[in-house]
Design an enzyme around this catalytic site. Structure first.
Site, PDB file in Angstrom:
ATOM      1  N   TYR A 147      39.502  77.578 -10.176  1.00 49.10           N
ATOM      2  CA  TYR A 147      38.218  77.017  -9.760  1.00 49.10           C
ATOM      3  C   TYR A 147      38.115  75.591 -10.295  1.00 49.10           C
ATOM      4  O   TYR A 147      37.777  74.655  -9.566  1.00 49.10           O
ATOM      5  CB  TYR A 147      37.089  77.892 -10.304  1.00 49.10           C
ATOM      6  CG  TYR A 147      35.693  77.331 -10.109  1.00 49.10           C
ATOM      7  CD1 TYR A 147      35.006  77.547  -8.915  1.00 49.10           C
ATOM      8  CD2 TYR A 147      35.047  76.627 -11.131  1.00 49.10           C
ATOM      9  CE1 TYR A 147      33.718  77.046  -8.738  1.00 49.10           C
ATOM     10  CE2 TYR A 147      33.775  76.130 -10.965  1.00 49.10           C
ATOM     11  CZ  TYR A 147      33.109  76.343  -9.769  1.00 49.10           C
ATOM     12  OH  TYR A 147      31.835  75.854  -9.607  1.00 49.10           O
ATOM     13  N   LYS A 151      37.906  71.900  -8.384  1.00 50.34           N
ATOM     14  CA  LYS A 151      36.802  70.974  -8.631  1.00 50.34           C
ATOM     15  C   LYS A 151      37.308  69.625  -9.147  1.00 50.34           C
ATOM     16  O   LYS A 151      36.731  68.580  -8.828  1.00 50.34           O
ATOM     17  CB  LYS A 151      35.800  71.590  -9.606  1.00 50.34           C
ATOM     18  CG  LYS A 151      35.122  72.857  -9.084  1.00 50.34           C
ATOM     19  CD  LYS A 151      34.337  72.619  -7.811  1.00 50.34           C
ATOM     20  CE  LYS A 151      33.568  73.854  -7.382  1.00 50.34           C
ATOM     21  NZ  LYS A 151      32.774  73.641  -6.154  1.00 50.34           N
TER      22      LYS A 151
END
Length: 243
Positions: A147, A151
């Protein structure tokens, strides 16, 4: 933005996306909700007097369809909020190729596809603003490794693409929330609070998105944490080596 401006919001069925839709609608925007969750998405659209379009952001075709339907319904497109995201499906110790790709398809590819789908329309009208929902994990780090990887990539995408898009009158920014009280963190909520960490309400992030949409700058990463206003990150200037 002028009254009646149109915003397309991916991942608008819940969390930050739903809060953003409701906030913008309350300010006179016409909102389009793009999400895979038809029941919740249609409910948010009804609340906002808006339009729901079933959209799988991992499909370029679906992103293009959402843009086309937004323009067909309203005759214009002023802003795109690329918000859809999922928690990482695996980490280093439980890695599988399938779960890794599921994470990247939504958290990175979905943003790239949404950006690509919106550009022809925004370039044609030589105006528009794209706001990406990133994360503080893209500026620091996170136990949710992939994740955070996605990002971080979004920060690079925004900073690299923004100067090119500025030539076409398009602004591109990224909002990087800290911990937010959304379904993504539901399982960890008790532990987060037990450690004394603050959870922002999704409405706080929605307010930041609205603020960024009204800002004339481009290529910025804006940090938003509970109880604090959005502030742009000051990245260091690193000159290229010369002889």
């Amino acid at each position: 933005m002028t009254a009646g401006a149109v915003a397309l919001i991916t991942g608008g069925a819940s969390g930050i996306g739903a809060a953003t839709a409701r906030r913008l609608a309350g300010e006179g925007w016409r909102v389009v909700i793009a999400d895979v969750d038809a029941a919740r998405g249609a409910g948010v659209a009804d609340d906002c007097g808006g339009l729901f379009i079933h959209t799988d952001v991992t499909s370029l075709h679906d992103n293009e369809h959402a843009v086309a339907q937004s323009v067909r319904a309203h005759g214009r497109l002023d802003a795109v909020v690329l918000n859809a995201a999922i928690a990482g499906r695996c980490g280093l110790d439980d890695f599988t190729q399938q779960h890794y790709r599921e994470t990247m398809r939504t958290d990175l590819d979905g943003i790239v596809y949404g950006l690509h789908a919106a550009l022809p329309r925004l370039r044609r009208q030589r105006s528009g603003h794209i706001v990406v929902t990133g994360s503080l994990a893209g500026l620091t780090g996170s136990p949710d490794v992939f994740y955070a990887t996605a990002k971080h990539a979004l920060i690079g995408l925004v900073r690299s693409a923004a100067p090119h898009l500025a030539r076409d009158g398009i602004r591109l920014n990224i909002v990087c929330p800290g911990l937010v009280d959304t379904p993504v963190l539901a399982r960890a909520r008790t532990a987060i609070l037990a450690h004394g960490l603050l959870l922002a309400d999704p409405g706080e992030i929605a307010a930041a998105v609205q603020s960024v949409l009204g800002d004339r700058r481009t290529g910025r990463a804006w940090v938003v944490q509970a109880g604090r206003p959005a502030v742009p990150v000051e990245f260091p200037e690193i000159p290229l080596a010369t002889r």
